[in-house]
Each structure stands twice: as structure tokens, then as C-alpha cells.
Design a protein around this motif. Structure first.
Motif, mmCIF file in Angstrom:
data_model
loop_
_atom_site.group_PDB
_atom_site.id
_atom_site.type_symbol
_atom_site.label_atom_id
_atom_site.label_comp_id
_atom_site.label_asym_id
_atom_site.label_seq_id
_atom_site.Cartn_x
_atom_site.Cartn_y
_atom_site.Cartn_z
ATOM 1 N N ARG A 25 -2.878 -0.601 8.966
ATOM 2 C CA ARG A 25 -1.479 -0.609 9.394
ATOM 3 C C ARG A 25 -0.612 0.138 8.374
ATOM 4 O O ARG A 25 0.328 0.864 8.743
ATOM 5 N N ALA A 26 -0.918 -0.035 7.094
ATOM 6 C CA ALA A 26 -0.178 0.674 6.051
ATOM 7 C C ALA A 26 -0.419 2.177 6.135
ATOM 8 O O ALA A 26 0.509 2.982 5.969
ATOM 9 N N ALA A 27 -1.670 2.563 6.405
ATOM 10 C CA ALA A 27 -1.978 3.982 6.552
ATOM 11 C C ALA A 27 -1.219 4.584 7.730
ATOM 12 O O ALA A 27 -0.688 5.702 7.647
ATOM 13 N N PHE A 28 -1.135 3.818 8.820
ATOM 14 C CA PHE A 28 -0.395 4.275 9.986
ATOM 15 C C PHE A 28 1.087 4.449 9.651
ATOM 16 O O PHE A 28 1.730 5.408 10.089
ATOM 17 N N GLN A 29 1.624 3.524 8.842
ATOM 18 C CA GLN A 29 3.023 3.616 8.445
ATOM 19 C C GLN A 29 3.284 4.881 7.628
ATOM 20 O O GLN A 29 4.317 5.534 7.776
ATOM 21 N N MET A 30 2.343 5.232 6.784
ATOM 22 C CA MET A 30 2.491 6.447 5.971
ATOM 23 C C MET A 30 2.483 7.690 6.845
ATOM 24 O O MET A 30 3.226 8.652 6.599
ATOM 25 N N VAL A 31 1.645 7.674 7.901
ATOM 26 C CA VAL A 31 1.629 8.795 8.845
ATOM 27 C C VAL A 31 2.973 8.908 9.558
ATOM 28 O O VAL A 31 3.528 10.002 9.732
ATOM 29 N N PHE A 80 0.832 -1.200 0.000
ATOM 30 C CA PHE A 80 0.000 0.000 0.000
ATOM 31 C C PHE A 80 0.874 1.260 0.000
ATOM 32 O O PHE A 80 0.666 2.166 -0.813
ATOM 33 N N LYS A 81 1.828 1.279 0.914
ATOM 34 C CA LYS A 81 2.636 2.487 1.099
ATOM 35 C C LYS A 81 3.416 2.863 -0.160
ATOM 36 O O LYS A 81 3.481 4.039 -0.535
ATOM 37 N N ASP A 82 3.995 1.861 -0.822
ATOM 38 C CA ASP A 82 4.825 2.126 -1.999
ATOM 39 C C ASP A 82 4.074 1.923 -3.311
ATOM 40 O O ASP A 82 4.704 1.882 -4.377
#
Length: 448
Positions: free
Chosen positions: A372-378, A49-51
Motif C-alpha cells: 500500500r505504501a509503494a502504491f502511495q509513492m506511485v 515507508f513513504k517518508d
């Protein structure tokens, strides 16, 4: 991709490992198949998701899977496809399934004639949950049969933990057992638990009027760094006539002891004959056992249930100069196959668990990855200094979710039991059973 689905053609594998040439062909086919997808395999799930890794996936696949029902997505790791999917996607999934090792369960009565399971008494099974009890019952019976056929002097329980398997082999099947573990606390627990079990068996023997000097306790040893050399050194020890005396030493002490002193521990002049056994031998431990079997003539058999293959050390990673757990095969090394931590995590996924998830459970899992991916982006955008410390995120939440799930299941079962009890009382007739019905309500409260 994890596979193992019996339906939809579970015997579709066209490869064999009956000869070295066929095995190498299979290895090469696997390496060639997964190499183009290494960018996905080597990436943590949140990075999909992040990348924006989905942009590198076939657009036709993404368009198809984006609209697919969750229950069909959960069947993909099992090799199931839908006929209306793109031909290239169906080919990918079917090829993945054809490369996987077969998972058909063997008929143990055919493989081991005379094998039978003995139910453990409450003393030996104390502290075990149902899963552990079942595993110990089955595996101990297999180990005992093989060790008896080989007339082995002793069984070495590698990665013994709290000694459940070792104690059953020692007290129930009357084998000489050495329980070794990297944790000294586990060794102490094993010894203390063995002493408690010994008291019970000693009392039973005295009641029958027999001597207790034939009662054996498993020895407990701690190896802080368990290695092939450490296991090989145990081959100099025969525990044939060791009885109730407890011994607990460290691997460091053992390696400092001379070969002659170790032989002095042997009670017979015969060449030692050992069986290596393991239940849930974690990570590299299974590989160490196999290498010891190959290199040490005193080890006559290995009986092992491995686990946590994602924790294997890998050739080509940062730990150069170490005898790595993966790959063991020169054939795999020659193929240039490298999995990495994320790839090994992926390989440990259970197709059966995904297949058995309900629709709600599947959606919940997908949502967790997305959040979890959204949290990583934050974190990356607003707290880069936190990201630099490689924080461990989510483990406490995972444990909490599992606990709540168990509590919910238990609560549901209790509720059903209460309803069943109440209905049974009512069926018997209210006049005769009114006290029982009142007792049920007062004890448990009214049902929701």
C-alpha cells in the motif's frame, strides 16, 4: 501501544486511579511517555515507508527487529520482549505495558449477585449472528438486573441500530424501552421487527388464556443529531404504562415540543427514573451518555459497551466550539495530550488479534502495508492530481479478503464434515452402508 496480554506480567501496572492526584500522575506519565514519539503516532502507517520514518527510529532497535521472527513481532503489542533485545527497546515496551489500563475480566457473579443469562428464543434472536446473540444475552441480563434494582421507569437504548437489545429488554424482560438512533431507517426496521415479534408473543399469550394488553413494544425514535440536550429532554418522558402502541418521532420534533407536552406523555406523576444503555455506542455517543448521566438527575445509571473510539472528535482539532468526545477529562486537557486521527486508530488496535495471528497471517498483514505504501509513492510521483482528492483506497480489497477468508474457513469445515460422514459410513461396513456412501458422493462430489 495497545496492550492486554495476561502472560509476562499482566498486573505490572504501578499506577492507580483511586484518587484524583494518582489519576493525574498516571495521565502525566502517559503524556510524557508518548510525546517524543508523536512523529510516529501522528503518521499514517504508509508514511512510515513513504517518508522513511524508520530513519528516526533507534538504529539498534531497527537492526534487532529487522532480523526478528514474525511471531515475536506479533507479541510486541502484548508487552512481550525477548531477553536478547537491546535494553532500551525492552524498557520502552515494558514501560508502555506498565502505563496501560488493566484488562482483567471481572467476575460478574461477584459484582452482580443473582445475575444469570437467559438463552434467547429463535424469534428474538432472528437476524443475529452468534457474536451478536451472545452480546445481547449477556448485556440485556445485566441491564435488566440493574434497572429492576433501581426501579427505573424506562430504559433508553442509545444507538439502538435494528433494536435487538431493546426488543429483548422489552419482550423478554418486560421493561419499558425507548430505542433511539440517528438513522431513521434503523427506527423503521426496529418498529417493523417489533411488530413481528409482538404477533408471536400475542399468540402465545392468547394460547395461555391471558390478556395481551400488558404486552409492550419498544418505542423507536430518530435523532438526526444526538446530543446531551436531546437525551436530557427524554428524562421528562416516563414510558411506564405505554403498551403496544408504536411511536416513531424525530429528534427535531422532540426539541420543538414544549416541556409541558413532554410531561403529558408521562403516565405517572412520579419523577422519571431512566437507565441509559448502549451496545456498541459508536464514537462520541458513549461520551454523550456519560455527560448526560452527570448532568441529568433523572438518569440513574449508565450501562454501555462503547466502540470505534478512533471516531471520537478531539479537542484542539478543526471542530472548535463543539463539545468534543476526547478528552473529557480536564486532567488530560491540562497535560496537552493530543492524539490525532492516526493516533486514535493506533489506540484501537487489538493486541490479542495480533497475538493470535499465525505466522502467515502476520507476514500477509505486513506485506499489505508495504505494498500500500509503494502504491502511495506511485500516486505521489505519477498521479499527484489523484492524491489531491484524498482517495479512499483499500476498503473494497479489505472486505474481499475477509469474505474469501470466511469462505475458505467454511469450505474447510464442509470438507472435514464430508470426510467425517464418509468415514462413519465406511466404519459401519461397506455392504450395509454402500447406499449411504454413494449418496454422500453423489450429493457433494468427490473429495479433492
Amino acid at each position: 501501544m495497545a496492550t492486554g496480554f495476561r502472560g509476562n506480567g499482566s498486573s505490572s501496572c504501578k499506577y492507580k486511579c483511586d484518587t484524583a492526584a494518582n489519576t493525574l500522575q498516571w495521565i502525566k506519565a502517559i503524556a510524557d511517555f508518548i510525546r517524543p514519539y508523536s512523529f510516529l503516532i501522528n503518521a499514517p502507517v504508509v508514511n512510515f515507508f513513504k517518508d522513511r520514518l524508520w530513519e528516526a527510529v533507534d538504529e539498534e532497535w531497527m537492526e534487532c527487529l529487522r532480523k526478528e521472527h514474525v511471531k515475536n513481532l506479533l507479541l510486541i503489542p502484548s508487552g512481550a520482549v525477548q531477553e536478547y533485545w537491546p535494553d532500551s527497546l525492552k524498557k520502552f515496551i515494558r514501560t508502555s505495558k506498565s502505563l496501560a489500563l488493566g484488562r482483567e475480566q471481572a467476575d460478574l457473579q461477584m459484582v452482580l449477585p443473582g445475575w444469570c443469562i437467559a438463552s434467547l428464543n429463535t424469534v428474538l434472536s432472528q437476524g443475529m449472528n452468534q457474536k451478536k446473540k451472545h452480546e445481547v444475552e449477556v448485556l440485556s441480563a445485566i441491564i435488566s438486573l440493574i434497572a429492576s434494582d433501581l426501579k427505573s421507569h424506562a430504559i433508553v437504548d442509545v444507538g439502538a441500530g435494528q433494536g435487538y437489545l431493546a426488543q429483548v429488554l422489552s419482550f423478554h424482560y418486560k421493561h419499558s424501552v425507548l430505542a433511539i438512533d440517528a438513522c431513521s431507517h434503523h427506527g423503521n426496521v426496529t418498529s417493523a421487527r417489533s411488530e413481528r415479534i409482538k404477533k408471536y408473543y400475542s399468540a402465545q399469550i392468547r394460547k395461555s388464556g391471558l390478556e395481551t394488553n400488558s404486552l409492550r413494544l419498544p418505542k423507536a425514535m430518530t435523532f438526526h443529531v444526538l446530543s446531551v440536550d436531546a437525551l436530557k429532554s427524554l428524562a421528562n418522558m416516563s414510558l411506564q404504562d405505554d403498551h403496544a402502541d408504536k411511536t416513531s418521532v424525530t429528534g427535531d420534533d422532540l426539541e420543538k415540543t414544549s416541556r409541558q407536552e413532554l410531561k403529558g406523555l408521562c403516565s405517572s406523576g412520579k419523577e422519571p427514573s431512566l437507565v441509559l444503555a448502549g451496545l456498541h455506542a459508536c464514537g462520541d455517543l458513549s461520551m454523550i451518555m456519560l455527560r448526560t448521566f452527570v448532568e441529568c438527575k433523572e438518569v440513574k445509571a449508565v450501562i454501555n459497551i462503547g466502540c470505534c473510539y478512533n471516531l471520537l472528535s478531539e479537542y484542539g482539532s478543526d471542530n472548535e466550539g463543539v463539545q468534543n468526545g476526547f478528552p473529557m477529562s480536564f486532567g488530560v486537557k491540562s497535560s496537552g495530550l493530543f492524539l490525532g486521527k492516526s493516533g486514535r486508530d493506533l489506540a484501537c488496535q487489538s493486541a490479542e488479534r495480533w497475538r493470535n495471528l499465525e505466522n502467515e497471517g502476520g507476514v500477509h498483514n505486513f506485506e499489505l502495508h508495504a505494498f500500500r505504501a509503494a502504491f502511495q509513492m506511485v500516486l505521489y510521483k505519477y498521479y499527484p492530481e489523484v492524491v489531491a482528492t484524498f482517495p479512499s483506497v483499500g476498503r473494497q480489497g479489505k472486505a474481499l479478503r475477509r469474505r474469501k477468508k470466511r469462505e475458505a474457513a467454511l469450505s474447510s469445515q464442509c470438507h472435514e464434515d464430508k470426510l467425517e460422514a464418509s468415514q462413519s459410513d465406511l466404519i459401519g461396513g461397506l455392504p450395509d452402508n454402500s447406499n449411504a456412501f454413494s449418496h454422500t458422493i453423489s450429493d457433494y462430489g468427490s473429495t479433492p
